[in-house]
Design a protein around this motif. Structure first.
Motif, PDB file in Angstrom:
ATOM      1  N   LEU A  35       0.808  -1.229   0.000  1.00 36.05           N
ATOM      2  CA  LEU A  35       0.000   0.000   0.000  1.00 36.05           C
ATOM      3  C   LEU A  35       0.838   1.276   0.000  1.00 36.05           C
ATOM      4  CD1 LEU A  35      -2.756  -1.100   2.523  1.00 36.05           C
ATOM      5  CD2 LEU A  35      -3.038  -0.721   0.062  1.00 36.05           C
ATOM      6  N   SER A  36       2.122   1.172   0.293  1.00 32.23           N
ATOM      7  CA  SER A  36       2.950   2.372   0.472  1.00 32.23           C
ATOM      8  C   SER A  36       2.996   3.275  -0.757  1.00 32.23           C
ATOM      9  CB  SER A  36       4.368   1.988   0.898  1.00 32.23           C
ATOM     10  OG  SER A  36       5.049   1.316  -0.143  1.00 32.23           O
ATOM     11  N   LYS A  37       2.949   2.703  -1.942  1.00 30.76           N
ATOM     12  CA  LYS A  37       3.028   3.531  -3.150  1.00 30.76           C
ATOM     13  C   LYS A  37       1.831   4.471  -3.275  1.00 30.76           C
ATOM     14  CE  LYS A  37       1.077  -0.040  -6.149  1.00 30.76           C
ATOM     15  NZ  LYS A  37       1.352  -0.946  -7.255  1.00 30.76           N
ATOM     16  N   TYR A  38       0.712   4.124  -2.647  1.00 27.38           N
ATOM     17  CA  TYR A  38      -0.475   4.972  -2.734  1.00 27.38           C
ATOM     18  C   TYR A  38      -0.387   6.206  -1.833  1.00 27.38           C
ATOM     19  CZ  TYR A  38      -2.232   1.004  -5.281  1.00 27.38           C
ATOM     20  OH  TYR A  38      -2.380   0.003  -6.206  1.00 27.38           O
ATOM     21  N   LEU A  39       0.574   6.222  -0.928  1.00 30.56           N
ATOM     22  CA  LEU A  39       0.784   7.396  -0.087  1.00 30.56           C
ATOM     23  C   LEU A  39       1.314   8.574  -0.906  1.00 30.56           C
ATOM     24  CD1 LEU A  39       2.404   5.786   3.075  1.00 30.56           C
ATOM     25  CD2 LEU A  39       0.097   6.723   2.888  1.00 30.56           C
TER      26      LEU A  39
END
Length: 161
Positions: A35-39
């Motif tokens: 999910l980190s890339k969506y930050l």
């Protein structure tokens, strides 16, 4: 979810609920990394929902540090220890805290996933998380009392130029 949909009425948005159940710390890390890339996308808005300590015999959790004062003060001390790890964006520290105190934070796994997403995020600048409010449903003073704690926080990525 209905409250978010109501608040966003008239706005073009997509709501993507992600339900997170019981996860190991390793799985929290894995999902956080995914999910980190969506930050990095400023059009994304994350809501991580949880209450905090469920205290009382009906919840089968009665941890009490008498040195903190009344039971409700002990509960707040306990919650704030966890909140401290969260505000420092410390996934490992939060996991260790939960292992040590067994605090009954229902959303501990979504919080763990989010903290791991922030840890894995490779964006510029320093992110921050600040707790804005804390409350308890009642001020426990006796062993027969019960309470649920609530906290709200705001997470910010650095401003993008």
């Amino acid at each position: 979810l209905p409250y978010i949909a109501h608040q966003m009425q008239g706005t073009d948005f997509k709501l993507v609920p992600i339900l997170i159940g019981n996860l190991s710390p390793k799985a929290e890390q894995k999902y956080g990394e995914l999910l980190s890339k969506y930050l990095d996308d400023p059009s994304n808005f994350f809501v991580v929902s949880s209450d905090f300590c469920h205290w009382g015999s009906r919840f089968r959790y009665v941890w009490y540090d008498k040195s903190a004062g009344d039971i409700w003060q002990s509960i707040e001390k306990l919650d704030r220890m966890g909140m401290d790890h969260i505000s420092k964006l410390d996934a490992a520290g939060f996991t260790s805290y939960l292992k040590k105190y067994k605090n009954t934070i229902c959303g501990r796994h979504p919080i763990g996933v989010f903290l791991n997403a922030v840890r894995a995020y490779k964006g510029k600048g320093e992110p921050s998380l600040e707790f804005t409010h804390y409350a308890q449903s009642s001020k426990c003073r006796q062993q027969r009392d019960s309470s649920v704690s609530y906290a709200s926080a705001v997470y910010c990525q650095p401003c993008r130029q």
